[in-house]
Design a protein around this motif. Structure first.
Motif, PDB file in Angstrom:
ATOM      1  N   TRP A  73       8.524   5.637   1.094  1.00  0.00           N
ATOM      2  CA  TRP A  73       9.223   5.405   2.362  1.00  0.00           C
ATOM      3  C   TRP A  73       8.744   4.154   3.089  1.00  0.00           C
ATOM      4  O   TRP A  73       9.430   3.651   3.976  1.00  0.00           O
ATOM      5  CB  TRP A  73       9.111   6.619   3.283  1.00  0.00           C
ATOM      6  N   SER A  74       7.584   3.622   2.724  1.00  0.00           N
ATOM      7  CA  SER A  74       7.069   2.452   3.437  1.00  0.00           C
ATOM      8  C   SER A  74       7.388   1.144   2.728  1.00  0.00           C
ATOM      9  O   SER A  74       7.414   0.084   3.359  1.00  0.00           O
ATOM     10  CB  SER A  74       5.555   2.567   3.621  1.00  0.00           C
ATOM     11  N   GLY A  75       7.593   1.183   1.389  1.00  0.00           N
ATOM     12  CA  GLY A  75       7.858  -0.033   0.641  1.00  0.00           C
ATOM     13  C   GLY A  75       6.588  -0.619   0.031  1.00  0.00           C
ATOM     14  O   GLY A  75       5.472  -0.408   0.529  1.00  0.00           O
ATOM     15  N   ILE A  76       6.769  -1.386  -1.038  1.00  0.00           N
ATOM     16  CA  ILE A  76       5.644  -1.949  -1.788  1.00  0.00           C
ATOM     17  C   ILE A  76       4.834  -2.929  -0.940  1.00  0.00           C
ATOM     18  O   ILE A  76       3.608  -3.006  -1.038  1.00  0.00           O
ATOM     19  CB  ILE A  76       6.138  -2.667  -3.065  1.00  0.00           C
ATOM     20  N   ARG A  77       5.515  -3.691  -0.079  1.00  0.00           N
ATOM     21  CA  ARG A  77       4.806  -4.703   0.713  1.00  0.00           C
ATOM     22  C   ARG A  77       3.776  -4.097   1.662  1.00  0.00           C
ATOM     23  O   ARG A  77       2.867  -4.789   2.124  1.00  0.00           O
ATOM     24  CB  ARG A  77       5.813  -5.541   1.510  1.00  0.00           C
ATOM     25  N   ALA A  78       3.900  -2.814   1.950  1.00  0.00           N
ATOM     26  CA  ALA A  78       2.970  -2.167   2.869  1.00  0.00           C
ATOM     27  C   ALA A  78       1.704  -1.681   2.170  1.00  0.00           C
ATOM     28  O   ALA A  78       0.801  -1.162   2.853  1.00  0.00           O
ATOM     29  CB  ALA A  78       3.655  -0.989   3.557  1.00  0.00           C
ATOM     30  N   VAL A  79       1.604  -1.846   0.846  1.00  0.00           N
ATOM     31  CA  VAL A  79       0.453  -1.312   0.101  1.00  0.00           C
ATOM     32  C   VAL A  79      -0.884  -1.746   0.701  1.00  0.00           C
ATOM     33  O   VAL A  79      -1.751  -0.902   0.980  1.00  0.00           O
ATOM     34  CB  VAL A  79       0.544  -1.696  -1.389  1.00  0.00           C
ATOM     35  N   PRO A  80      -1.137  -3.045   0.919  1.00  0.00           N
ATOM     36  CA  PRO A  80      -2.458  -3.421   1.450  1.00  0.00           C
ATOM     37  C   PRO A  80      -2.713  -2.874   2.842  1.00  0.00           C
ATOM     38  O   PRO A  80      -3.861  -2.531   3.183  1.00  0.00           O
ATOM     39  CB  PRO A  80      -2.434  -4.959   1.444  1.00  0.00           C
ATOM     40  N   LEU A  81      -1.658  -2.756   3.681  1.00  0.00           N
ATOM     41  CA  LEU A  81      -1.859  -2.223   5.027  1.00  0.00           C
ATOM     42  C   LEU A  81      -2.175  -0.733   4.981  1.00  0.00           C
ATOM     43  O   LEU A  81      -3.021  -0.244   5.744  1.00  0.00           O
ATOM     44  CB  LEU A  81      -0.613  -2.473   5.869  1.00  0.00           C
ATOM     45  N   LEU A  82      -1.523  -0.004   4.078  1.00  0.00           N
ATOM     46  CA  LEU A  82      -1.828   1.419   3.926  1.00  0.00           C
ATOM     47  C   LEU A  82      -3.272   1.610   3.481  1.00  0.00           C
ATOM     48  O   LEU A  82      -4.004   2.460   4.009  1.00  0.00           O
ATOM     49  CB  LEU A  82      -0.870   2.048   2.907  1.00  0.00           C
ATOM     50  N   LEU A  83      -3.693   0.812   2.501  1.00  0.00           N
ATOM     51  CA  LEU A  83      -5.057   0.921   2.009  1.00  0.00           C
ATOM     52  C   LEU A  83      -6.064   0.457   3.063  1.00  0.00           C
ATOM     53  O   LEU A  83      -7.175   0.995   3.145  1.00  0.00           O
ATOM     54  CB  LEU A  83      -5.219   0.115   0.727  1.00  0.00           C
ATOM     55  N   ALA A  84      -5.679  -0.530   3.873  1.00  0.00           N
ATOM     56  CA  ALA A  84      -6.566  -0.977   4.958  1.00  0.00           C
ATOM     57  C   ALA A  84      -6.785   0.144   5.968  1.00  0.00           C
ATOM     58  O   ALA A  84      -7.895   0.316   6.501  1.00  0.00           O
ATOM     59  CB  ALA A  84      -5.982  -2.204   5.647  1.00  0.00           C
ATOM     60  N   ALA A  85      -5.745   0.927   6.237  1.00  0.00           N
ATOM     61  CA  ALA A  85      -5.898   2.057   7.156  1.00  0.00           C
ATOM     62  C   ALA A  85      -6.879   3.084   6.596  1.00  0.00           C
ATOM     63  O   ALA A  85      -7.732   3.612   7.319  1.00  0.00           O
ATOM     64  CB  ALA A  85      -4.533   2.709   7.418  1.00  0.00           C
ATOM     65  N   VAL A  86      -6.780   3.350   5.303  1.00  0.00           N
ATOM     66  CA  VAL A  86      -7.718   4.283   4.665  1.00  0.00           C
ATOM     67  C   VAL A  86      -9.130   3.716   4.716  1.00  0.00           C
ATOM     68  O   VAL A  86     -10.106   4.429   4.966  1.00  0.00           O
ATOM     69  CB  VAL A  86      -7.297   4.568   3.208  1.00  0.00           C
ATOM     70  N   SER A  87      -9.257   2.413   4.479  1.00  0.00           N
ATOM     71  CA  SER A  87     -10.563   1.768   4.525  1.00  0.00           C
ATOM     72  C   SER A  87     -11.169   1.838   5.921  1.00  0.00           C
ATOM     73  O   SER A  87     -12.390   2.007   6.080  1.00  0.00           O
ATOM     74  CB  SER A  87     -10.435   0.306   4.074  1.00  0.00           C
ATOM     75  N   ALA A  88     -10.326   1.712   6.941  1.00  0.00           N
ATOM     76  CA  ALA A  88     -10.823   1.829   8.315  1.00  0.00           C
ATOM     77  C   ALA A  88     -11.380   3.225   8.574  1.00  0.00           C
ATOM     78  O   ALA A  88     -12.382   3.391   9.294  1.00  0.00           O
ATOM     79  CB  ALA A  88      -9.704   1.506   9.304  1.00  0.00           C
ATOM     80  N   VAL A  89     -10.759   4.247   7.977  1.00  0.00           N
ATOM     81  CA  VAL A  89     -11.289   5.608   8.098  1.00  0.00           C
ATOM     82  C   VAL A  89     -12.654   5.697   7.404  1.00  0.00           C
ATOM     83  O   VAL A  89     -13.573   6.359   7.900  1.00  0.00           O
ATOM     84  CB  VAL A  89     -10.297   6.625   7.506  1.00  0.00           C
ATOM     85  N   CYS A  90     -12.794   5.025   6.249  1.00  0.00           N
ATOM     86  CA  CYS A  90     -14.095   4.987   5.573  1.00  0.00           C
ATOM     87  C   CYS A  90     -15.165   4.365   6.465  1.00  0.00           C
ATOM     88  O   CYS A  90     -16.308   4.844   6.526  1.00  0.00           O
ATOM     89  CB  CYS A  90     -13.996   4.191   4.267  1.00  0.00           C
ATOM     90  N   LEU A  91     -14.806   3.286   7.146  1.00  0.00           N
ATOM     91  CA  LEU A  91     -15.754   2.634   8.056  1.00  0.00           C
ATOM     92  C   LEU A  91     -16.140   3.580   9.194  1.00  0.00           C
ATOM     93  O   LEU A  91     -17.319   3.699   9.549  1.00  0.00           O
ATOM     94  CB  LEU A  91     -15.147   1.347   8.609  1.00  0.00           C
ATOM     95  N   ALA A  92     -15.146   4.268   9.765  1.00  0.00           N
ATOM     96  CA  ALA A  92     -15.436   5.214  10.843  1.00  0.00           C
ATOM     97  C   ALA A  92     -16.344   6.338  10.352  1.00  0.00           C
ATOM     98  O   ALA A  92     -17.279   6.754  11.046  1.00  0.00           O
ATOM     99  CB  ALA A  92     -14.126   5.786  11.399  1.00  0.00           C
ATOM    100  N   ALA A  93     -16.089   6.829   9.126  1.00  0.00           N
ATOM    101  CA  ALA A  93     -16.937   7.886   8.568  1.00  0.00           C
ATOM    102  C   ALA A  93     -18.367   7.396   8.368  1.00  0.00           C
ATOM    103  O   ALA A  93     -19.333   8.125   8.636  1.00  0.00           O
ATOM    104  CB  ALA A  93     -16.353   8.367   7.234  1.00  0.00           C
ATOM    105  N   THR A  94     -18.506   6.158   7.922  1.00  0.00           N
ATOM    106  CA  THR A  94     -19.846   5.588   7.715  1.00  0.00           C
ATOM    107  C   THR A  94     -20.597   5.474   9.030  1.00  0.00           C
ATOM    108  O   THR A  94     -21.781   5.828   9.121  1.00  0.00           O
ATOM    109  CB  THR A  94     -19.731   4.208   7.050  1.00  0.00           C
ATOM    110  N   LEU A  95     -19.940   4.986  10.064  1.00  0.00           N
ATOM    111  CA  LEU A  95     -20.593   4.850  11.365  1.00  0.00           C
ATOM    112  C   LEU A  95     -20.986   6.225  11.922  1.00  0.00           C
ATOM    113  O   LEU A  95     -22.056   6.378  12.526  1.00  0.00           O
ATOM    114  CB  LEU A  95     -19.669   4.117  12.339  1.00  0.00           C
ATOM    115  N   TRP A  96     -20.141   7.222  11.702  1.00  0.00           N
ATOM    116  CA  TRP A  96     -20.474   8.577  12.138  1.00  0.00           C
ATOM    117  C   TRP A  96     -21.706   9.081  11.403  1.00  0.00           C
ATOM    118  O   TRP A  96     -22.608   9.672  11.998  1.00  0.00           O
ATOM    119  CB  TRP A  96     -19.290   9.508  11.885  1.00  0.00           C
TER     120      TRP A  96
END
Length: 399
Positions: free
Chosen positions: A362-385
């Motif tokens: 539903w988001s399209g192929i061009r959104a792949v890096p942005l979707l993964l960046a959002a997941v990566s941001a969650v990883c960063l938040a988990a690390t800081l926690w």
């Protein structure tokens, strides 16, 4: 006047002799090779057994299911039968499964053999990661990065081997792989049989302390970090070629850029090994998560995308191996913690493909890096926690 330093009355034997350490690195090359062999063999598997693409892809799924089962099974057994027997059984299972896959008369037998090889794969992955995490003291994070870098070497060699001999000769490659496992059995006498306790750990006092979270919460966030970062790793590896072609790059450039991504992950682990001797694991992982988030955002810019994906490989490289010693220090009383996060990381790799695919529909192929960046941001938040949650007086990790 000469002063003599007092000697420890019972200095423990090293967990690995130099020969056993080298053999362990070879073992990780082999599990990297095995995981990478199934994909390039798919065209020949389809022809030999008359399979659809999705059915042929079940070989890798069976391998990962066996891997998760192997981690959990051998974690239950290692305290009872010793490290040497665990590793020996794992090498033998991996060899038997690879040989069975090469000689399988039909597809169900091939899947059963891939599952068997996966059991051995999981035992080696868990057993060696666990022992390296607790067996080298303050050098554990550095040694784990070196160990896991050898997995990357194997993952690069596997497709090259199939490419050199031709996909139709995959049975020969799998049989050769099975035979190469066997000499490693001779090096297991250099592995300490009883698992040591994590070194450099301050045992927390009984009862809650004001600066620690519950053990369950810490483990849950570690599991989330591992699942999500492996999902990013698999997501980039699986979708980078499609994304690059969608934004205008040729198929050859896209394939080469994806190979560079995996190569940078391997190089990154070698590069971080000396840094892990100077900087604490939490700081390394925090920088890694921030770096891969920034690179994934840059990958949304078509002109920068191939270079940004290479940066993702470099930054994501230390997360898996560097996190294990941190986990053992943060939760020394949780004996199953290492097995839990390693099994979770494998599950994350399995789930990443279909999960990301559904979102991309539903988001399209061009959104792949942005979707993964959002997941990566969650990883960063988990690390800081986790940094805040595991910081206790007198127990700060250091290398």
């Amino acid at each position: 006047m000469v002063r003599h330093s007092p000697r420890a009355p019972h200095a423990p034997a090293p967990v690995f002799t130099p020969m056993a350490t080298a053999a362990s690195c070879v073992g990780f090359v082999l599990i990297g090779v095995l995981q990478a062999l199934y994909g390039p063999a798919i065209p020949a598997l389809r022809e030999d057994f008359g399979l659809s693409p999705s059915t042929a892809g079940l070989a890798l799924s069976a391998h990962f299911v066996g891997g998760v089962a192997g981690v959990l099974l051998f974690d239950r057994l290692h305290g009872r039968i010793g490290n040497r027997r665990i590793l020996a059984a794992s090498y033998l299972l991996m060899a038997a499964g690879a040989a069975g896959f090469a000689l399988a008369p039909n597809w169900p037998a091939a899947l059963a053999a891939a599952l068997l090889a996966g059991l051995g794969f999981g035992g080696i992955d868990y057993g060696l990661n666990q022992l390296f995490a607790v067996g080298f003291g303050r050098r554990s994070a550095a040694m784990l990065n070196i160990l896991n870098a050898h997995f990357g070497i194997g993952a690069i060699l596997g497709p090259a081997l199939i490419g050199a001999v031709g996909a139709e000769h995959y049975p020969t490659v799998f049989l050769a792989f099975a035979l190469v496992n066997l000499p490693l059995l001779l090096c297991l006498k250099g592995v300490r049989d009883k698992a040591p306790q994590p070194t450099g750990v301050t045992v927390p006092p009984a009862g809650p302390t004001p600066r620690t979270r519950s053990l369950v919460s810490v483990l849950a966030v570690f599991v989330a970090l591992y699942v999500l970062h492996v999902g990013i790793e698999a997501g980039v590896g699986g979708w980078e070629p499609t994304h690059l072609e969608t934004v205008g790059y040729g198929a050859g450039v896209a394939a080469t850029a994806t190979s560079v991504y995996w190569l940078m992950m391997t190089i990154g682990r070698f590069l971080v090994a000396p840094l892990a001797l100077r900087f604490p694991a939490p700081a390394i992982i925090a920088v890694s998560c921030a770096g891969m988030t920034a690179c994934l955002l840059l990958a949304a810019v078509p002109a920068l995308a191939p270079y940004a994906y290479a940066g993702v490989g470099l930054f994501i490289a230390p997360v898996f191996p560097t996190g294990l010693p941190w986990l053992h220090r943060a939760a020394p009383s949780a004996g199953r913690a290492g097995a839990l996060v390693i099994a979770a990381s494998m599950a994350g790799g399995v789930a990443a493909g279909p999960s990301l695919g559904k979102v991309i529909e539903w988001s399209g192929i061009r959104a792949v890096p942005l979707l993964l960046a959002a997941v990566s941001a969650v990883c960063l938040a988990a690390t800081l926690w986790l940094i805040r949650a595991t910081r206790t007086a007198g127990a700060a990790p250091g290398h």
